[in-house]
Design a protein around this motif. Sequence first.
Motif, PDB file in Angstrom:
ATOM      1  N   ASN A  26       0.832  -1.181   0.000  1.00 39.99           N
ATOM      2  CA  ASN A  26       0.000   0.000   0.000  1.00 39.99           C
ATOM      3  C   ASN A  26       0.881   1.250   0.000  1.00 39.99           C
ATOM      4  O   ASN A  26       0.805   2.067   0.902  1.00 39.99           O
ATOM      5  N   LEU A  27       1.699   1.415  -1.017  1.00 38.38           N
ATOM      6  CA  LEU A  27       2.693   2.482  -1.025  1.00 38.38           C
ATOM      7  C   LEU A  27       2.102   3.873  -1.182  1.00 38.38           C
ATOM      8  O   LEU A  27       2.707   4.846  -0.759  1.00 38.38           O
ATOM      9  N   ASP A  28       0.921   3.985  -1.766  1.00 37.47           N
ATOM     10  CA  ASP A  28       0.356   5.306  -2.001  1.00 37.47           C
ATOM     11  C   ASP A  28      -0.655   5.707  -0.927  1.00 37.47           C
ATOM     12  O   ASP A  28      -1.424   6.638  -1.114  1.00 37.47           O
ATOM     13  N   TYR A  29      -0.632   5.074   0.219  1.00 38.06           N
ATOM     14  CA  TYR A  29      -1.560   5.396   1.296  1.00 38.06           C
ATOM     15  C   TYR A  29      -1.185   6.727   1.932  1.00 38.06           C
ATOM     16  O   TYR A  29      -0.029   6.980   2.258  1.00 38.06           O
ATOM     17  N   ASP A  30      -2.170   7.591   2.108  1.00 37.01           N
ATOM     18  CA  ASP A  30      -1.968   8.893   2.724  1.00 37.01           C
ATOM     19  C   ASP A  30      -2.820   8.963   3.988  1.00 37.01           C
ATOM     20  O   ASP A  30      -4.034   9.112   3.919  1.00 37.01           O
ATOM     21  N   ALA A  31      -2.194   8.843   5.138  1.00 36.44           N
ATOM     22  CA  ALA A  31      -2.932   8.804   6.411  1.00 36.44           C
ATOM     23  C   ALA A  31      -3.620  10.129   6.709  1.00 36.44           C
ATOM     24  O   ALA A  31      -4.666  10.154   7.364  1.00 36.44           O
ATOM     25  N   GLU A  32      -3.071  11.228   6.256  1.00 40.12           N
ATOM     26  CA  GLU A  32      -3.695  12.520   6.513  1.00 40.12           C
ATOM     27  C   GLU A  32      -4.963  12.711   5.705  1.00 40.12           C
ATOM     28  O   GLU A  32      -5.896  13.374   6.147  1.00 40.12           O
ATOM     29  N   ALA A  33      -5.032  12.131   4.524  1.00 44.10           N
ATOM     30  CA  ALA A  33      -6.225  12.256   3.696  1.00 44.10           C
ATOM     31  C   ALA A  33      -7.329  11.304   4.149  1.00 44.10           C
ATOM     32  O   ALA A  33      -8.509  11.581   3.946  1.00 44.10           O
ATOM     33  N   ASP A  34      -6.944  10.218   4.777  1.00 44.68           N
ATOM     34  CA  ASP A  34      -7.920   9.227   5.231  1.00 44.68           C
ATOM     35  C   ASP A  34      -8.340   9.560   6.659  1.00 44.68           C
ATOM     36  O   ASP A  34      -7.725   9.133   7.621  1.00 44.68           O
ATOM     37  N   ALA A  35      -9.390  10.340   6.774  1.00 46.61           N
ATOM     38  CA  ALA A  35      -9.829  10.803   8.092  1.00 46.61           C
ATOM     39  C   ALA A  35     -11.187  10.227   8.468  1.00 46.61           C
ATOM     40  O   ALA A  35     -11.866  10.763   9.329  1.00 46.61           O
ATOM     41  N   PHE A  36     -11.593   9.152   7.846  1.00 44.23           N
ATOM     42  CA  PHE A  36     -12.893   8.564   8.163  1.00 44.23           C
ATOM     43  C   PHE A  36     -12.810   7.831   9.497  1.00 44.23           C
ATOM     44  O   PHE A  36     -11.934   6.992   9.696  1.00 44.23           O
ATOM     45  N   PRO A  37     -13.718   8.113  10.425  1.00 37.53           N
ATOM     46  CA  PRO A  37     -13.687   7.422  11.734  1.00 37.53           C
ATOM     47  C   PRO A  37     -14.261   6.010  11.614  1.00 37.53           C
ATOM     48  O   PRO A  37     -15.424   5.764  11.908  1.00 37.53           O
ATOM     49  N   HIS A  38     -13.447   5.073  11.186  1.00 40.33           N
ATOM     50  CA  HIS A  38     -13.933   3.729  10.882  1.00 40.33           C
ATOM     51  C   HIS A  38     -14.317   2.934  12.113  1.00 40.33           C
ATOM     52  O   HIS A  38     -15.042   1.948  12.004  1.00 40.33           O
ATOM     53  N   TYR A  39     -13.876   3.341  13.304  1.00 37.44           N
ATOM     54  CA  TYR A  39     -14.236   2.594  14.511  1.00 37.44           C
ATOM     55  C   TYR A  39     -15.718   2.731  14.836  1.00 37.44           C
ATOM     56  O   TYR A  39     -16.282   1.869  15.494  1.00 37.44           O
ATOM     57  N   TYR A  40     -16.338   3.798  14.373  1.00 39.90           N
ATOM     58  CA  TYR A  40     -17.775   3.961  14.605  1.00 39.90           C
ATOM     59  C   TYR A  40     -18.608   2.940  13.847  1.00 39.90           C
ATOM     60  O   TYR A  40     -19.758   2.684  14.204  1.00 39.90           O
ATOM     61  N   LEU A  41     -18.053   2.375  12.801  1.00 41.22           N
ATOM     62  CA  LEU A  41     -18.807   1.383  12.035  1.00 41.22           C
ATOM     63  C   LEU A  41     -19.127   0.150  12.871  1.00 41.22           C
ATOM     64  O   LEU A  41     -20.191  -0.450  12.721  1.00 41.22           O
ATOM     65  N   TYR A  42     -18.220  -0.224  13.770  1.00 38.64           N
ATOM     66  CA  TYR A  42     -18.468  -1.366  14.649  1.00 38.64           C
ATOM     67  C   TYR A  42     -19.639  -1.085  15.581  1.00 38.64           C
ATOM     68  O   TYR A  42     -20.494  -1.940  15.809  1.00 38.64           O
ATOM     69  N   VAL A  43     -19.676   0.107  16.125  1.00 39.76           N
ATOM     70  CA  VAL A  43     -20.745   0.477  17.055  1.00 39.76           C
ATOM     71  C   VAL A  43     -22.092   0.519  16.339  1.00 39.76           C
ATOM     72  O   VAL A  43     -23.086  -0.014  16.835  1.00 39.76           O
ATOM     73  N   VAL A  44     -22.119   1.145  15.169  1.00 41.98           N
ATOM     74  CA  VAL A  44     -23.360   1.231  14.403  1.00 41.98           C
ATOM     75  C   VAL A  44     -23.847  -0.153  14.002  1.00 41.98           C
ATOM     76  O   VAL A  44     -25.040  -0.467  14.120  1.00 41.98           O
ATOM     77  N   ALA A  45     -22.933  -1.011  13.555  1.00 39.89           N
ATOM     78  CA  ALA A  45     -23.322  -2.375  13.174  1.00 39.89           C
ATOM     79  C   ALA A  45     -23.844  -3.157  14.374  1.00 39.89           C
ATOM     80  O   ALA A  45     -24.804  -3.919  14.258  1.00 39.89           O
ATOM     81  N   ALA A  46     -23.243  -2.966  15.538  1.00 37.21           N
ATOM     82  CA  ALA A  46     -23.700  -3.671  16.743  1.00 37.21           C
ATOM     83  C   ALA A  46     -25.084  -3.191  17.169  1.00 37.21           C
ATOM     84  O   ALA A  46     -25.948  -4.004  17.530  1.00 37.21           O
ATOM     85  N   VAL A  47     -25.315  -1.890  17.114  1.00 33.19           N
ATOM     86  CA  VAL A  47     -26.631  -1.360  17.480  1.00 33.19           C
ATOM     87  C   VAL A  47     -27.693  -1.851  16.509  1.00 33.19           C
ATOM     88  O   VAL A  47     -28.777  -2.294  16.921  1.00 33.19           O
ATOM     89  N   PHE A  48     -27.402  -1.787  15.221  1.00 29.23           N
ATOM     90  CA  PHE A  48     -28.362  -2.279  14.230  1.00 29.23           C
ATOM     91  C   PHE A  48     -28.610  -3.775  14.399  1.00 29.23           C
ATOM     92  O   PHE A  48     -29.731  -4.243  14.211  1.00 29.23           O
ATOM     93  N   ALA A  49     -27.579  -4.523  14.737  1.00 33.64           N
ATOM     94  CA  ALA A  49     -27.742  -5.968  14.920  1.00 33.64           C
ATOM     95  C   ALA A  49     -28.630  -6.281  16.117  1.00 33.64           C
ATOM     96  O   ALA A  49     -29.413  -7.233  16.083  1.00 33.64           O
TER      97      ALA A  49
END
Length: 91
Positions: free
Chosen positions: A30-53
């Motif tokens: 993944n040589l072209d990965y830019d951590a500063e551009a990737d600012a999506f809070p992906h940890y919230y997806l676990y919480v949302v999926a658990a609540v929906f489940a």
Amino acid sequence: MRIIFIAINSMTIYYMGTKGLTSWYNYGINLDYDAEADAFPHYYLYVVAAVFALILHAKWSVYGIFQAFSWWLEALAILPQLYMIAKFNDV
């Protein structure tokens, strides 16, 4: 089997939010990965999926909750990718 699917799907979301597999190898996949551009809070997806489940499931059992969680997590796993496409307007 469902636990393995949830674990692999969770790893996919985790690697989309971090440097990916570059720390596992000497060469970078993944040589072209830019951590500063990737600012999506992906940890919230676990919480949302658990609540929906817990709210929307087919059967009230451990298997039914895990199945619903994996379905919701799979459905929400596309959001970080859509976020990056929308952010850079590159389709």
